[in-house]
Design a protein around this motif. Structure first.
Motif, PDB file in Angstrom:
ATOM      1  N   ASN A  20       0.836  -1.207   0.000  1.00  0.00           N
ATOM      2  CA  ASN A  20       0.000   0.000   0.000  1.00  0.00           C
ATOM      3  C   ASN A  20       0.868   1.253   0.000  1.00  0.00           C
ATOM      4  N   LEU A  21       1.930   1.243   0.793  1.00  0.00           N
ATOM      5  CA  LEU A  21       2.837   2.390   0.849  1.00  0.00           C
ATOM      6  C   LEU A  21       3.513   2.601  -0.503  1.00  0.00           C
ATOM      7  N   LYS A  22       3.960   1.525  -1.135  1.00  0.00           N
ATOM      8  CA  LYS A  22       4.577   1.640  -2.460  1.00  0.00           C
ATOM      9  C   LYS A  22       3.587   2.244  -3.456  1.00  0.00           C
ATOM     10  N   ARG A  23       2.341   1.771  -3.427  1.00  0.00           N
ATOM     11  CA  ARG A  23       1.324   2.265  -4.345  1.00  0.00           C
ATOM     12  C   ARG A  23       1.033   3.747  -4.095  1.00  0.00           C
ATOM     13  N   ARG A  24       0.932   4.137  -2.839  1.00  0.00           N
ATOM     14  CA  ARG A  24       0.655   5.540  -2.515  1.00  0.00           C
ATOM     15  C   ARG A  24       1.806   6.444  -2.929  1.00  0.00           C
ATOM     16  N   LYS A  25       3.054   5.974  -2.747  1.00  0.00           N
ATOM     17  CA  LYS A  25       4.214   6.765  -3.161  1.00  0.00           C
ATOM     18  C   LYS A  25       4.227   6.935  -4.675  1.00  0.00           C
ATOM     19  N   ALA A  26       3.903   5.867  -5.407  1.00  0.00           N
ATOM     20  CA  ALA A  26       3.861   5.953  -6.868  1.00  0.00           C
ATOM     21  C   ALA A  26       2.768   6.932  -7.304  1.00  0.00           C
ATOM     22  N   GLN A  27       1.621   6.894  -6.638  1.00  0.00           N
ATOM     23  CA  GLN A  27       0.543   7.827  -6.965  1.00  0.00           C
ATOM     24  C   GLN A  27       0.979   9.260  -6.688  1.00  0.00           C
ATOM     25  N   ALA A  28       1.663   9.476  -5.571  1.00  0.00           N
ATOM     26  CA  ALA A  28       2.117  10.822  -5.223  1.00  0.00           C
ATOM     27  C   ALA A  28       3.138  11.323  -6.236  1.00  0.00           C
ATOM     28  N   ARG A  29       4.039  10.435  -6.676  1.00  0.00           N
ATOM     29  CA  ARG A  29       5.013  10.833  -7.697  1.00  0.00           C
ATOM     30  C   ARG A  29       4.296  11.193  -8.994  1.00  0.00           C
ATOM     31  N   GLY A  30       3.268  10.425  -9.334  1.00  0.00           N
ATOM     32  CA  GLY A  30       2.505  10.709 -10.540  1.00  0.00           C
ATOM     33  C   GLY A  30       1.796  12.042 -10.455  1.00  0.00           C
ATOM     34  N   ARG A  31       1.220  12.339  -9.301  1.00  0.00           N
ATOM     35  CA  ARG A  31       0.539  13.634  -9.121  1.00  0.00           C
ATOM     36  C   ARG A  31       1.550  14.769  -9.169  1.00  0.00           C
ATOM     37  N   LYS A  32       2.722  14.552  -8.595  1.00  0.00           N
ATOM     38  CA  LYS A  32       3.757  15.589  -8.579  1.00  0.00           C
ATOM     39  C   LYS A  32       4.212  15.895 -10.003  1.00  0.00           C
ATOM     40  N   ASP A  33       4.373  14.868 -10.818  1.00  0.00           N
ATOM     41  CA  ASP A  33       4.799  15.053 -12.203  1.00  0.00           C
ATOM     42  C   ASP A  33       3.737  15.764 -13.026  1.00  0.00           C
ATOM     43  N   ASP A  34       2.462  15.518 -12.729  1.00  0.00           N
ATOM     44  CA  ASP A  34       1.361  16.108 -13.486  1.00  0.00           C
ATOM     45  C   ASP A  34       0.988  17.506 -13.010  1.00  0.00           C
ATOM     46  N   ALA A  35       1.409  17.868 -11.797  1.00  0.00           N
ATOM     47  CA  ALA A  35       1.015  19.147 -11.212  1.00  0.00           C
ATOM     48  C   ALA A  35       1.775  20.299 -11.882  1.00  0.00           C
ATOM     49  N   PRO A  36       1.126  21.450 -11.995  1.00  0.00           N
ATOM     50  CA  PRO A  36       1.821  22.621 -12.533  1.00  0.00           C
ATOM     51  C   PRO A  36       2.904  23.084 -11.560  1.00  0.00           C
ATOM     52  N   ALA A  37       3.857  23.821 -12.059  1.00  0.00           N
ATOM     53  CA  ALA A  37       4.940  24.328 -11.214  1.00  0.00           C
ATOM     54  C   ALA A  37       4.360  25.178 -10.093  1.00  0.00           C
ATOM     55  N   ARG A  38       4.894  24.989  -8.896  1.00  0.00           N
ATOM     56  CA  ARG A  38       4.391  25.723  -7.726  1.00  0.00           C
ATOM     57  C   ARG A  38       5.318  26.881  -7.397  1.00  0.00           C
ATOM     58  N   GLU A  53      -6.202  25.315  -0.124  1.00  0.00           N
ATOM     59  CA  GLU A  53      -5.572  24.034  -0.407  1.00  0.00           C
ATOM     60  C   GLU A  53      -5.773  23.080   0.763  1.00  0.00           C
ATOM     61  N   ALA A  54      -6.186  21.856   0.455  1.00  0.00           N
ATOM     62  CA  ALA A  54      -6.454  20.869   1.496  1.00  0.00           C
ATOM     63  C   ALA A  54      -5.145  20.278   2.015  1.00  0.00           C
ATOM     64  N   ALA A  55      -5.121  19.977   3.298  1.00  0.00           N
ATOM     65  CA  ALA A  55      -3.961  19.335   3.895  1.00  0.00           C
ATOM     66  C   ALA A  55      -3.961  17.859   3.530  1.00  0.00           C
ATOM     67  N   VAL A  56      -2.790  17.269   3.438  1.00  0.00           N
ATOM     68  CA  VAL A  56      -2.678  15.844   3.140  1.00  0.00           C
ATOM     69  C   VAL A  56      -2.935  15.091   4.425  1.00  0.00           C
ATOM     70  N   SER A  57      -3.854  14.145   4.379  1.00  0.00           N
ATOM     71  CA  SER A  57      -4.170  13.392   5.586  1.00  0.00           C
ATOM     72  C   SER A  57      -3.281  12.167   5.687  1.00  0.00           C
ATOM     73  N   GLU A  58      -2.993  11.773   6.890  1.00  0.00           N
ATOM     74  CA  GLU A  58      -2.178  10.596   7.149  1.00  0.00           C
ATOM     75  C   GLU A  58      -3.091   9.374   7.221  1.00  0.00           C
ATOM     76  N   PRO A  59      -2.582   8.216   6.844  1.00  0.00           N
ATOM     77  CA  PRO A  59      -3.404   7.006   6.932  1.00  0.00           C
ATOM     78  C   PRO A  59      -3.646   6.641   8.390  1.00  0.00           C
ATOM     79  N   ALA A  60      -4.720   5.924   8.621  1.00  0.00           N
ATOM     80  CA  ALA A  60      -5.032   5.488   9.970  1.00  0.00           C
ATOM     81  C   ALA A  60      -3.962   4.518  10.448  1.00  0.00           C
ATOM     82  N   LYS A  61      -3.633   4.603  11.712  1.00  0.00           N
ATOM     83  CA  LYS A  61      -2.643   3.698  12.270  1.00  0.00           C
ATOM     84  C   LYS A  61      -3.314   2.346  12.520  1.00  0.00           C
TER      85      LYS A  61
END
Length: 70
Positions: A20-38, A53-61
């Motif tokens: 799950n962590l690997k998948r979430r990191k890959a998704q985050a990298r994909g969003r970062k690549d697609d996002a406009p320059a900040r 802008e919404a804060a990034v939520s942490e997964p439940a422990k």
């Protein structure tokens, strides 16, 4: 549940969490690549991040020692 069953369950849970962590990191990298320059925060540039802008939520422990049948 025997000790061996609990150990196997904990190992499966740990493996699932790693995947799950690997998948979430890959998704985050994909969003970062697609996002406009900040904005870099330079005073000559804009005002920075959007106020709405919404804060990034942490997964439940997860407690791998709980069986759920308690």
């Amino acid at each position: 549940m025997s000790g061996e069953d609990q150990q196997q369950r904990a190992e499966r849970l740990a493996a699932a969490l790693r995947e799950n962590l690997k998948r979430r990191k890959a998704q985050a990298r994909g969003r970062k690549d697609d996002a406009p320059a900040r904005d870099t925060g330079d005073a000559t540039a804009g005002s920075g991040a959007d106020a709405g802008e919404a804060a990034v939520s942490e997964p439940a422990k997860v407690n791998p020692t709980r069986t759920g049948s308690e």
